[in-house]
Write a protein that holds these residues in place. Structure first.
Motif, PDB file in Angstrom:
ATOM      1  N   PRO A 148      41.563  32.410  40.964  1.00  0.00           N
ATOM      2  CA  PRO A 148      41.089  33.772  41.205  1.00  0.00           C
ATOM      3  C   PRO A 148      41.858  34.522  42.299  1.00  0.00           C
ATOM      4  CG  PRO A 148      39.221  32.365  40.783  1.00  0.00           C
ATOM      5  CD  PRO A 148      40.428  31.464  40.882  1.00  0.00           C
ATOM      6  N   ALA A 149      42.477  33.814  43.243  1.00  0.00           N
ATOM      7  CA  ALA A 149      43.239  34.453  44.313  1.00  0.00           C
ATOM      8  C   ALA A 149      44.737  34.553  44.008  1.00  0.00           C
ATOM      9  CB  ALA A 149      43.045  33.673  45.613  1.00  0.00           C
ATOM     10  N   ILE A 150      45.214  33.853  43.005  1.00  0.00           N
ATOM     11  CA  ILE A 150      46.660  33.777  42.760  1.00  0.00           C
ATOM     12  C   ILE A 150      47.274  35.110  42.330  1.00  0.00           C
ATOM     13  CG2 ILE A 150      48.403  32.751  41.219  1.00  0.00           C
ATOM     14  CD1 ILE A 150      47.032  30.037  41.717  1.00  0.00           C
ATOM     15  N   PRO A 151      46.727  35.849  41.359  1.00  0.00           N
ATOM     16  CA  PRO A 151      47.376  37.116  40.990  1.00  0.00           C
ATOM     17  C   PRO A 151      47.501  38.092  42.165  1.00  0.00           C
ATOM     18  CG  PRO A 151      45.908  36.439  39.247  1.00  0.00           C
ATOM     19  CD  PRO A 151      45.646  35.521  40.417  1.00  0.00           C
ATOM     20  N   GLY A 159      55.475  40.219  43.651  1.00  0.00           N
ATOM     21  CA  GLY A 159      55.761  39.638  42.350  1.00  0.00           C
ATOM     22  C   GLY A 159      55.190  40.516  41.251  1.00  0.00           C
ATOM     23  N   PRO A 160      55.286  40.075  40.004  1.00  0.00           N
ATOM     24  CA  PRO A 160      54.787  40.865  38.882  1.00  0.00           C
ATOM     25  C   PRO A 160      53.252  40.935  38.860  1.00  0.00           C
ATOM     26  CG  PRO A 160      55.467  38.709  38.117  1.00  0.00           C
ATOM     27  CD  PRO A 160      55.858  38.796  39.569  1.00  0.00           C
ATOM     28  N   TYR A 161      52.752  41.969  38.220  1.00  0.00           N
ATOM     29  CA  TYR A 161      51.306  42.153  38.085  1.00  0.00           C
ATOM     30  C   TYR A 161      50.816  41.255  36.943  1.00  0.00           C
ATOM     31  CZ  TYR A 161      46.823  44.571  38.021  1.00  0.00           C
ATOM     32  OH  TYR A 161      45.480  44.873  38.096  1.00  0.00           O
ATOM     33  N   ILE A 162      49.956  40.313  37.256  1.00  0.00           N
ATOM     34  CA  ILE A 162      49.452  39.364  36.258  1.00  0.00           C
ATOM     35  C   ILE A 162      48.041  39.764  35.852  1.00  0.00           C
ATOM     36  CG2 ILE A 162      48.786  36.961  35.852  1.00  0.00           C
ATOM     37  CD1 ILE A 162      51.061  36.146  37.741  1.00  0.00           C
ATOM     38  N   GLU A 163      47.850  39.955  34.550  1.00  0.00           N
ATOM     39  CA  GLU A 163      46.532  40.275  34.019  1.00  0.00           C
ATOM     40  C   GLU A 163      45.927  39.021  33.412  1.00  0.00           C
ATOM     41  OE1 GLU A 163      46.275  44.016  31.783  1.00  0.00           O
ATOM     42  OE2 GLU A 163      48.349  44.349  32.408  1.00  0.00           O
ATOM     43  N   CYS A 164      44.600  38.919  33.532  1.00  0.00           N
ATOM     44  CA  CYS A 164      43.913  37.711  33.089  1.00  0.00           C
ATOM     45  C   CYS A 164      42.737  38.025  32.177  1.00  0.00           C
ATOM     46  CB  CYS A 164      43.433  36.922  34.299  1.00  0.00           C
ATOM     47  SG  CYS A 164      44.801  36.307  35.295  1.00  0.00           S
ATOM     48  N   ASN A 165      42.322  37.005  31.450  1.00  0.00           N
ATOM     49  CA  ASN A 165      41.171  37.089  30.569  1.00  0.00           C
ATOM     50  C   ASN A 165      39.908  36.911  31.418  1.00  0.00           C
ATOM     51  OD1 ASN A 165      39.092  36.710  28.759  1.00  0.00           O
ATOM     52  ND2 ASN A 165      40.229  35.315  27.433  1.00  0.00           N
ATOM     53  N   GLU A 166      39.231  38.014  31.681  1.00  0.00           N
ATOM     54  CA  GLU A 166      38.051  37.989  32.558  1.00  0.00           C
ATOM     55  C   GLU A 166      36.896  37.171  31.961  1.00  0.00           C
ATOM     56  OE1 GLU A 166      37.443  39.458  35.718  1.00  0.00           O
ATOM     57  OE2 GLU A 166      39.607  39.751  35.822  1.00  0.00           O
ATOM     58  N   ASP A 167      36.927  36.895  30.667  1.00  0.00           N
ATOM     59  CA  ASP A 167      35.898  36.037  30.066  1.00  0.00           C
ATOM     60  C   ASP A 167      36.120  34.570  30.424  1.00  0.00           C
ATOM     61  OD1 ASP A 167      34.675  38.225  28.844  1.00  0.00           O
ATOM     62  OD2 ASP A 167      35.875  38.005  27.011  1.00  0.00           O
ATOM     63  N   VAL A 168      37.339  34.238  30.844  1.00  0.00           N
ATOM     64  CA  VAL A 168      37.688  32.855  31.161  1.00  0.00           C
ATOM     65  C   VAL A 168      37.770  32.626  32.671  1.00  0.00           C
ATOM     66  CG1 VAL A 168      39.438  31.052  30.883  1.00  0.00           C
ATOM     67  CG2 VAL A 168      38.933  32.605  28.989  1.00  0.00           C
ATOM     68  N   ILE A 169      38.421  33.554  33.379  1.00  0.00           N
ATOM     69  CA  ILE A 169      38.615  33.412  34.823  1.00  0.00           C
ATOM     70  C   ILE A 169      38.447  34.788  35.484  1.00  0.00           C
ATOM     71  CG2 ILE A 169      41.154  33.692  34.754  1.00  0.00           C
ATOM     72  CD1 ILE A 169      39.629  31.032  36.919  1.00  0.00           C
ATOM     73  N   LYS A 170      37.623  34.841  36.476  1.00  0.00           N
ATOM     74  CA  LYS A 170      37.390  36.093  37.203  1.00  0.00           C
ATOM     75  C   LYS A 170      38.330  36.130  38.407  1.00  0.00           C
ATOM     76  CE  LYS A 170      33.392  37.330  35.038  1.00  0.00           C
ATOM     77  NZ  LYS A 170      33.771  37.480  33.673  1.00  0.00           N
ATOM     78  N   ILE A 171      39.392  36.913  38.274  1.00  0.00           N
ATOM     79  CA  ILE A 171      40.309  37.041  39.404  1.00  0.00           C
ATOM     80  C   ILE A 171      39.797  38.107  40.356  1.00  0.00           C
ATOM     81  CG2 ILE A 171      42.283  36.199  38.095  1.00  0.00           C
ATOM     82  CD1 ILE A 171      43.225  39.209  38.085  1.00  0.00           C
ATOM     83  N   PHE A 172      40.302  38.078  41.587  1.00  0.00           N
ATOM     84  CA  PHE A 172      39.865  39.038  42.589  1.00  0.00           C
ATOM     85  C   PHE A 172      41.058  39.819  43.120  1.00  0.00           C
ATOM     86  CE2 PHE A 172      39.062  40.385  46.941  1.00  0.00           C
ATOM     87  CZ  PHE A 172      37.875  41.117  46.764  1.00  0.00           C
ATOM     88  N   ARG A 173      40.929  41.128  43.036  1.00  0.00           N
ATOM     89  CA  ARG A 173      41.864  42.053  43.695  1.00  0.00           C
ATOM     90  C   ARG A 173      40.995  43.067  44.419  1.00  0.00           C
ATOM     91  NH1 ARG A 173      45.335  41.615  38.722  1.00  0.00           N
ATOM     92  NH2 ARG A 173      47.369  40.960  39.470  1.00  0.00           N
ATOM     93  N   PRO A 174      41.203  43.255  45.737  1.00  0.00           N
ATOM     94  CA  PRO A 174      40.395  44.248  46.432  1.00  0.00           C
ATOM     95  C   PRO A 174      40.626  45.642  45.857  1.00  0.00           C
ATOM     96  CG  PRO A 174      41.832  43.058  47.965  1.00  0.00           C
ATOM     97  CD  PRO A 174      42.176  42.608  46.588  1.00  0.00           C
ATOM     98  N   LYS A 175      39.611  46.447  45.893  1.00  0.00           N
ATOM     99  CA  LYS A 175      39.709  47.805  45.348  1.00  0.00           C
ATOM    100  C   LYS A 175      40.392  48.711  46.343  1.00  0.00           C
ATOM    101  CE  LYS A 175      36.340  47.385  41.863  1.00  0.00           C
ATOM    102  NZ  LYS A 175      36.950  46.343  41.183  1.00  0.00           N
TER     103      LYS A 175
END
Length: 175
Positions: A148-151, A159-175
């Motif tokens: 969740p903290a890696i992207p 680095g590049p912007y990595i998008e993830c499947n939120e149904d599988v892993i909830k990543i965190f990016r501050p708003k």
């Protein structure tokens, strides 16, 4: 748009000689396929527990192959041949000890021997390097905890912007 490159290194004397099947490396690839929805490709290696070879492979993946993330499996225990954390520290500009702390905390929920693990993480230029244990079940448990903290970490090191499947892993990016 450029495809994101992720390095995967299984550190194993026996897998590198073909004595064991490379199950840990394949487990990392399968997990990342579930997590990541952006276009990505893997740069893949299986190498023996030799610090100089591991350092060379991490440098190649970071500096020449432009991997934004390198994930290693194996070589994080207390045995004499376990040198993955030492290799990681040798090639990194900054260490990220929180990754290892969280992985050990997560693993302690399953096995008391998690305190023997020396997983760590660090940054080399624009590459995050994360050391995972070598057991496939533990690989998934640790990746579920730290990914969740890696992207966002990769965002911070440009680095590049990595998008993830939120149904599988909830990543965190501050708003």
């Amino acid at each position: 748009m450029k495809t994101t490159r992720i390095g995967i290194i299984n550190v194993s004397d026996r897998a590198s000689k073909g004595i064991y099947e490379d199950i840990p490396g394949k487990a990392i690839v399968e997990t990342l396929k579930e997590y990541i929805t952006s276009d990505w490709e893997s740069e893949y290696a299986v190498i023996p527990d030799e610090q100089d070879q591991l350092e060379a492979k991490m440098k190649e993946m970071a500096d020449e192959k432009s991997c934004c993330l390198i994930i290693t499996s194996g070589g994080t225990g207390p045995a004499k041949r376990d040198v993955t954390p030492e290799a990681t520290e040798a090639v990194c500009d900054k260490m990220m000890p929180g990754f290892g702390e969280l992985m050990r905390t997560e693993s302690l929920k399953y096995v008391p021997t998690a305190i023997l693990s020396r997983q760590t993480a660090g940054i080399r230029n624009n590459t995050l390097i994360v050391n995972l244990p070598g057991k496939p079940k533990a690989i998934r448990q640790c990746l579920d905890a730290v990914f969740p903290a890696i992207p966002y970490c990769i965002d911070l090191i440009e680095g590049p912007y990595i998008e993830c499947n939120e149904d599988v892993i909830k990543i965190f990016r501050p708003k």
